[in-house]
Write an enzyme that holds these catalytic residues in place. Structure first.
Site, PDB file in Angstrom:
ATOM      1  N   ARG A 196       0.866  -1.299  -0.164  1.00  0.00           N
ATOM      2  CA  ARG A 196      -0.096   0.038   0.140  1.00  0.00           C
ATOM      3  C   ARG A 196       0.728   1.343  -0.053  1.00  0.00           C
ATOM      4  O   ARG A 196       0.466   2.412  -0.652  1.00  0.00           O
ATOM      5  CB  ARG A 196      -0.919  -0.058   1.221  1.00  0.00           C
ATOM      6  CG  ARG A 196      -2.186  -0.892   1.022  1.00  0.00           C
ATOM      7  CD  ARG A 196      -3.047  -0.885   2.242  1.00  0.00           C
ATOM      8  NE  ARG A 196      -4.265  -1.551   1.451  1.00  0.00           N
ATOM      9  CZ  ARG A 196      -5.420  -2.214   2.194  1.00  0.00           C
ATOM     10  NH1 ARG A 196      -5.213  -2.242   3.635  1.00  0.00           N
ATOM     11  NH2 ARG A 196      -6.503  -2.533   1.772  1.00  0.00           N
ATOM     12  N   LYS A 226     -19.914 -18.631  -0.140  1.00  0.00           N
ATOM     13  CA  LYS A 226     -21.478 -18.624   0.054  1.00  0.00           C
ATOM     14  C   LYS A 226     -22.080 -17.748  -1.004  1.00  0.00           C
ATOM     15  O   LYS A 226     -21.514 -16.623  -1.390  1.00  0.00           O
ATOM     16  CB  LYS A 226     -21.693 -18.083   1.269  1.00  0.00           C
ATOM     17  CG  LYS A 226     -21.394 -19.154   2.461  1.00  0.00           C
ATOM     18  CD  LYS A 226     -21.707 -18.288   3.956  1.00  0.00           C
ATOM     19  CE  LYS A 226     -21.713 -19.427   4.971  1.00  0.00           C
ATOM     20  NZ  LYS A 226     -22.091 -18.816   6.041  1.00  0.00           N
ATOM     21  N   GLY A 232     -10.416 -10.508  -1.440  1.00  0.00           N
ATOM     22  CA  GLY A 232      -9.245 -10.897  -0.443  1.00  0.00           C
ATOM     23  C   GLY A 232      -8.713 -12.512  -0.854  1.00  0.00           C
ATOM     24  O   GLY A 232      -7.519 -12.467  -1.045  1.00  0.00           O
ATOM     25  N   GLY A 255     -13.485  -4.473   0.086  1.00  0.00           N
ATOM     26  CA  GLY A 255     -14.644  -3.922   0.122  1.00  0.00           C
ATOM     27  C   GLY A 255     -15.278  -3.180  -1.049  1.00  0.00           C
ATOM     28  O   GLY A 255     -16.339  -3.219  -1.555  1.00  0.00           O
TER      29      GLY A 255
HETATM   30  P1  ADP Z   1     -13.138 -13.598  -1.777  1.00  0.00           P
HETATM   31  O1  ADP Z   1     -12.359 -13.224  -0.554  1.00  0.00           O
HETATM   32  O2  ADP Z   1     -12.113 -13.506  -2.937  1.00  0.00           O
HETATM   33  O3  ADP Z   1     -13.982 -12.633  -1.877  1.00  0.00           O
HETATM   34  P2  ADP Z   1     -14.579 -15.710  -0.674  1.00  0.00           P
HETATM   35  O4  ADP Z   1     -14.284 -15.166   0.784  1.00  0.00           O
HETATM   36  O5  ADP Z   1     -16.101 -15.459  -1.118  1.00  0.00           O
HETATM   37  O6  ADP Z   1     -13.743 -14.876  -1.582  1.00  0.00           O
HETATM   38  O7  ADP Z   1     -14.275 -17.015  -0.716  1.00  0.00           O
HETATM   39  C1  ADP Z   1     -12.914 -17.750  -0.363  1.00  0.00           C
HETATM   40  C2  ADP Z   1     -13.336 -19.136   0.412  1.00  0.00           C
HETATM   41  O8  ADP Z   1     -14.134 -19.997  -0.324  1.00  0.00           O
HETATM   42  C3  ADP Z   1     -11.920 -19.713   0.465  1.00  0.00           C
HETATM   43  O9  ADP Z   1     -11.596 -19.607   1.693  1.00  0.00           O
HETATM   44  C4  ADP Z   1     -12.359 -21.187  -0.108  1.00  0.00           C
HETATM   45  O10 ADP Z   1     -11.729 -22.274   0.596  1.00  0.00           O
HETATM   46  C5  ADP Z   1     -13.654 -21.331   0.128  1.00  0.00           C
HETATM   47  N1  ADP Z   1     -14.330 -22.416  -0.999  1.00  0.00           N
HETATM   48  C6  ADP Z   1     -14.375 -22.467  -2.256  1.00  0.00           C
HETATM   49  N2  ADP Z   1     -14.819 -23.420  -2.633  1.00  0.00           N
HETATM   50  C7  ADP Z   1     -15.312 -24.075  -1.624  1.00  0.00           C
HETATM   51  C8  ADP Z   1     -16.111 -25.457  -1.425  1.00  0.00           C
HETATM   52  N3  ADP Z   1     -16.420 -25.861  -2.525  1.00  0.00           N
HETATM   53  N4  ADP Z   1     -16.554 -25.366  -0.250  1.00  0.00           N
HETATM   54  C9  ADP Z   1     -16.317 -24.887   0.819  1.00  0.00           C
HETATM   55  N5  ADP Z   1     -15.413 -23.629   0.671  1.00  0.00           N
HETATM   56  C10 ADP Z   1     -15.215 -23.228  -0.387  1.00  0.00           C
END
Ligand code: ADP
Ligand code: MG
Length: 397
Positions: free
Chosen positions: A37, A198, A356, A379
């Site tokens: 940063r 999710k 992230g 965010g």
């Molecule tokens: P970002 O931070 O890039 O927005 P998210 O926080 O939405 O991404 O999702 C990342 C998480 O999703 C990771 O920790 C990964 O392990 C989890 N993940 C991906 N596929 C699965 C799965 N099939 N079952 C459980 N967790 C999952």
């Protein structure tokens, strides 16, 4: 998106530029563990000091919640920034008021000063007009170089921008240009990849993207909810069964808008949530037991995704396709990432990604440097992908 940049400023000699940066760096035992940063702010600082402007840097650190919290002082950043810049960086122990003003006035032309944590004042997060005016009193122009803070309407990101001639800094400009190329005015055909854990955290994002993209690949844990909604077995996988109707609505909306949805054709299943857990690859529709959990997309899914990427000109990506932290369940994410990087390197694709865990996954795949742009804004990036107006960007217009 219209905004002025530093190329639009005429004479800055001896004038003060109040520059909002994001210096909310990770720290362990008083040491900065990642100075990305700080580096990101250098082009803006250099451009201003080359024009003999005085640069007063405005930033927040941590969450002092409107009170002076000595442990959350920004003082430690000044020497680190000075090392990177190769020039002195002074520090002001207040971000507004007579002392700060006197220190800024005492700077030589082209001098740099870092002001204390702007969140020590309650007026910052409240976007109090009187506090914004106190900030504005310190400068002749305002420059926002903190895209990652632009989703908040705070005094230092929004209020002050209305009180001074306002400009986008170099990294802000770079980020806005990349985002515009990915989703604002992209070269078609476009494809999105949305993965992660999710559906519930990414509803607005999915709804916005299906209305804008030609194709959308849904992966990761959230794909399970869609598969379940379509009547497929998901065993003991992460799955938000209560969002079944929502998932079906999103699929319907995509069809109405002409967005092709790509869901897994095959999946990698394991029973233990650990690295190198015994696993098997099964086609969609195979029988799964209550102990089986889907941790990754299978090779047929990845082949289909690569095919669609190969026929696309623009890719926007948020969320890994599987549990990339635990090999071999990183395979789909890594293979898709390497393919996107290859297409980008050969000039066939504009690829923009953020989030992230997405940044961590792309680092793991070692492709960050080959993508068009990888946003570390968190965010702000997600809100932008959701189609929301970012107050800090809007205030530059
Ligand atoms: P970002 O931070 O890039 O927005 P998210 O926080 O939405 O991404 O999702 C990342 C998480 O999703 C990771 O920790 C990964 O392990 C989890 N993940 C991906 N596929 C699965 C799965 N099939 N079952 C459980 N967790 C999952
Ligand atoms: Mg995450």
């Amino acid at each position: 998106m219209t905004f002025k940049t530093l190329d639009d400023v005429s004479d800055l000699h001896g004038k003060t530029a109040l520059v909002r940066v994001d210096f909310n760096v990770p720290v362990e035992d008083g040491r900065i563990t990642d100075d990305t940063r700080l580096k990101v702010a250098l082009p803006t600082i250099r451009k201003l000091t080359e024009k003999a402007a005085k640069v007063a840097l405005l930033a927040h650190f941590d969450r002092p919640k409107g009170k002076v919290v000595p442990e959350m002082s920004l003082a430690f950043v000044a020497p680190a920034l000075s090392d990177l810049l190769g020039a002195p960086v002074q520090f002001a122990s207040d971000c507004v008021g007579d002392d700060a003003k006197a220190l800024i006035e005492g700077l030589p032309d082209g001098g740099v000063i870092l002001l204390e944590n702007v969140r020590f004042y309650p007026g910052e997060e409240k976007n109090d007009p009187a506090f914004a005016q106190q900030l504005a009193d310190l400068g002749d122009i305002y420059v926002n170089d903190a895209f990652s803070a632009a989703h908040r309407a705070h005094a230092s990101t929004e209020g002050v921008a209305k009180l001074l001639p306002a400009y986008a800094g170099e990294s802000m400009r770079r980020e806005l240009d990349a985002l515009n190329a990915a989703l604002g005015a992209p070269v078609k055909p476009t494809i999105g990849i949305v993965g992660g854990s999710k559906v519930s955290t990414k509803l607005d994002l999915l709804k916005n993207l299906v209305g804008k993209l030609d194709a959308l690949a849904i992966g990761g844990g959230m794909a399970n909810t869609f598969l379940y909604a379509q009547g497929h077995e998901v065993g003991g996988s992460l799955c938000e069964k209560d969002l079944k109707d929502t998932a079906l609505e999103i699929l319907k909306e995509a069809e109405a808008k002409g967005c092709r949805i790509l869901l897994p054709l095959d999946v990698v299943v394991a029973q233990e949530f650990k690295a190198n857990a015994a696993n098997r690859t099964v086609d969609l529709g195979a029988e799964l037991s209550a102990d089986d959990k889907i941790f990754d997309a299978g090779p047929r899914t990845v082949a289909q995704l690569k095919d669609v990427i190969a026929n696309s000109r623009t890719l926007i990506w948020n969320g890994p396709l599987g549990v990339f932290e635990l090999p071999p369940f990183d395979a789909a994410t890594v293979e898709a990432a390497k393919f996107a990087a290859l297409q980008t390197k050969s000039g066939k694709l504009v690829a923009v990604a953020g989030g992230g865990d997405t940044v961590a996954a792309l680092n793991h795949a070692d492709v960050v440097q080959d993508m068009t742009f990888v946003s570390t804004a968190g965010g702000a990036f997600l809100e932008w992908m959701e189609g929301k107006e970012l107050p800090g960007v809007a205030a530059l217009g």
